[in-house]
Design an enzyme around this catalytic site. Structure first.
Site, PDB file in Angstrom:
ATOM      1  N   THR A 185       6.128  -1.345  -2.957  1.00 40.61           N
ATOM      2  CA  THR A 185       5.284  -2.394  -2.389  1.00 40.61           C
ATOM      3  C   THR A 185       6.178  -3.602  -2.142  1.00 40.61           C
ATOM      4  O   THR A 185       6.764  -4.154  -3.068  1.00 40.61           O
ATOM      5  CB  THR A 185       4.143  -2.771  -3.341  1.00 40.61           C
ATOM      6  OG1 THR A 185       3.385  -1.593  -3.634  1.00 40.61           O
ATOM      7  CG2 THR A 185       3.235  -3.813  -2.714  1.00 40.61           C
TER       8      THR A 185
ATOM      9  N   LYS B 272      -1.091  -2.060   1.893  1.00 44.75           N
ATOM     10  CA  LYS B 272      -0.963  -2.045   0.441  1.00 44.75           C
ATOM     11  C   LYS B 272      -1.269  -3.412  -0.159  1.00 44.75           C
ATOM     12  O   LYS B 272      -1.887  -3.516  -1.231  1.00 44.75           O
ATOM     13  CB  LYS B 272       0.435  -1.601   0.032  1.00 44.75           C
ATOM     14  CG  LYS B 272       0.692  -1.599  -1.485  1.00 44.75           C
ATOM     15  CD  LYS B 272      -0.263  -0.684  -2.244  1.00 44.75           C
ATOM     16  CE  LYS B 272      -0.088  -0.813  -3.766  1.00 44.75           C
ATOM     17  NZ  LYS B 272       1.177  -0.261  -4.256  1.00 44.75           N
TER      18      LYS B 272
ATOM     19  N   LYS C  36       4.324  -9.585  -8.729  1.00 46.02           N
ATOM     20  CA  LYS C  36       5.140  -9.568  -7.507  1.00 46.02           C
ATOM     21  C   LYS C  36       4.289  -9.276  -6.279  1.00 46.02           C
ATOM     22  O   LYS C  36       4.361  -9.969  -5.263  1.00 46.02           O
ATOM     23  CB  LYS C  36       6.259  -8.546  -7.661  1.00 46.02           C
ATOM     24  CG  LYS C  36       7.110  -8.312  -6.416  1.00 46.02           C
ATOM     25  CD  LYS C  36       6.688  -7.075  -5.625  1.00 46.02           C
ATOM     26  CE  LYS C  36       6.857  -5.793  -6.438  1.00 46.02           C
ATOM     27  NZ  LYS C  36       6.517  -4.585  -5.640  1.00 46.02           N
TER      28      LYS C  36
END
Length: 378
Positions: free
Chosen positions: A174, A248, A316
Site C-alpha cells: 500500500t 486501497k 502509514k
C-alpha cells in the site's frame, strides 16, 4: 508543416492550453507548443511535444515516454520465472501460494532469516532486488513504506536495474498513487511494465489465498498476470497507473472508521451491562455485521493483539490517504479521528501490535477494560 507523411499545424504557445497537459504534482506545464495533426484520411488529431522530456499526466492516467513494444509472454508454471521481494506477515504466505502452484521463485528480504521457510520449499534467495530481477520474468514486491518501494524498484540496486525488456513488476505494497505513476513511466522507458496491485484481507486472507487485489496499470498486463493473481485471491482491474493504490486507500478509509465503530460498540455494550460475546453474536447477523467484526472481534475479546496488519503500517496508509485528501480538497473527519487514535498507540510504544489494538486507545480514554473471554463464535 509535413512530418512522416502527415500534415501538422503549429499553434502558438498561448493556444497550447487546449491540450492542457501537466507534469508532476506541482502542475507545472512543460509543453512549449501544440500541434494539430492531419492524418492521410483527413482526420485532425491534437498532439503535443515537450522540450523537457517529462511524463505527461492527464486525468490521473500516465502518458509514458515512447518505448519499444515488447510482446508479453503467457504465464505458466515451469515457464515463468517469478521473483518475490518482501516476506513479512503477508508476503510469505502470498509467495508460498505461488510456489505451491509450481512456479520457480527467487526471493529477497532485508532480514534473510524470514526467507528460510520459503527456501525449504524450493525458493532461491539472492542478495538484492536487482539480483531478483535478473532471474525473473515477473517480480512481486510487498514491503513496508513508500520509501522502501522507491528503493526496491527505482534504487541503485533496484528491480528496474536488472529487469529485462518485457519484464513485469507488480507492487502489492500500500503506497503513494503518485509513486505508482512514476514507476509505471520509469518502467516504460526500459520496455517493462509496472502494475500497482495492493491487497485487502489481512493475514487470514493471505494464508487462505482469498485476498482482494486492486490492480492499476494497463489492462492487458493485468490480464496476463491472472494465473499468478489467482494463487493469492481475486483481482479487480481499477484503471490506469496509481488507481489500484487509490482504491486501497479508499478501502483503508472505510476500515478505519469501521474499526472505531466496532470497538466503541463493544465498550458501549460492556458499560451498559451486556454480555459482550452475546452482543457481538447478535449484531453479526444484522446490518452491523462486517469483515472487521468477523476478523477482529474474537481477537479483541481474547486479548490477542498480535499483528495480522501492523499499527505502524496502518498509520502509514492513513497518512497517505490524508495527504491525498489535502491535495484533492477533501474533508474526511472520520479518517482524521481514526488516524489520531492509532497515532496514540504508536506514542505508547504499541506500533508493532495489530490494528485490533485500537481497543487499548479507547479503553485508556474511558479508564475501563473489556473482559477477556474465549467464547465468541460467529
Amino acid at each position: 508543416m509535413k512530418r512522416g507523411g502527415a500534415m501538422y499545424l503549429v499553434l502558438p504557445a498561448v493556444l497550447s492550453s487546449l491540450l492542457h497537459f501537466h507534469c508532476g504534482r506541482g502542475g507545472r506545464e512543460f509543453f512549449t507548443f501544440g500541434l494539430i495533426k492531419q492524418d492521410p484520411s483527413g482526420r485532425l488529431r491534437r498532439v503535443a511535444f515537450t522540450t523537457a522530456g517529462c511524463v505527461g499526466v492527464r486525468n490521473n492516467s500516465v502518458m509514458a515516454p515512447p518505448s519499444e513494444s515488447v510482446e508479453l509472454k503467457a504465464i505458466a508454471p515451469g515457464q515463468t520465472r517469478v521473483g518475490w521481494i518482501g516476506t513479512g506477515v503477508m508476503g510469505q504466505a502470498m509467495c508460498g501460494h505461488i510456489l505451491s502452484a509450481g512456479y520457480s521463485i527467487t526471493v529477497y528480504n532485508r532480514t534473510a532469516s524470514k526467507t528460510e521457510a520459503l527456501c525449504k520449499d524450493g525458493a532461491v534467495v539472492v542478495e538484492s532486488p536487482e539480483a531478483v530481477a535478473r532471474q525473473s520474468d515477473v517480480v512481486f514486491t510487498i514491503v513496508g513504506y513508500p520509501t522502501d518501494v522507491r528503493e526496491v524498484i527505482l534504487g541503485e540496486s533496484g528491480v528496474l536495474k536488472g529487469l529485462n525488456p518485457g519484464g513485469i513488476v507488480v507492487d502489492m505494497t500500500t503506497s503513494d498513487p503518485a509513486l505508482a505513476r512514476e514507476m509505471f513511466a520509469a518502467a516504460k522507458k526500459k520496455s517493462c511494465e509496472v502494475v500497482d496491485a495492493p491487497v485487502s484481507g489481512g493475514d487470514v486472507g493471505a494464508k487462505k489465498g482469498t485476498l482482494a487485489i486492486f490492480a492499476g496499470g494497463e489492462q492487458k498486463v493485468v490480464n496476463v498476470l491472472a494465473p499468478l493473481f489467482r494463487c493469492m485471491g481475486t483481482v479487480t482491474y481499477m484503471g490506469g497507473a496509481g488507481l489500484g493504490q487509490s482504491t486501497k486507500l479508499a478501502n483503508q478509509v472505510t476500515i478505519a472508521s469501521t474499526m472505531v465503530g466496532l470497538v466503541e460498540g463493544m465498550l458501549f455494550a460492556h458499560k451498559a451491562g451486556l454480555d459482550v460475546t452475546q452482543y457481538l453474536q447478535a449484531i453479526s447477523k444484522g446490518a452491523a455485521g462486517s469483515k472487521s467484526l468477523e476478523l477482529y472481534a474474537a481477537r479483541i475479546l481474547r486479548r490477542d493483539l498480535n499483528p495480522g496488519f501492523f499499527v505502524n503500517h496502518f498509520i502509514k496508509d492513513l497518512g497517505i490517504a490524508l495527504e491525498e485528501c489535502r491535495q484533492m480538497g477533501l474533508s474526511l473527519p472520520g479518517l482524521a479521528l481514526a488516524q489520531q487514535l492509532y497515532l496514540s498507540l504508536k506514542a505508547h510504544g504499541e506500533g508493532n501490535l495489530g490494528t485490533q489494538a485500537l481497543v487499548l486507545s479507547l479503553e485508556r480514554l474511558n479508564n475501563l477494560q473489556l473482559p477477556t473471554t474465549e467464547g465468541l463464535v460467529l
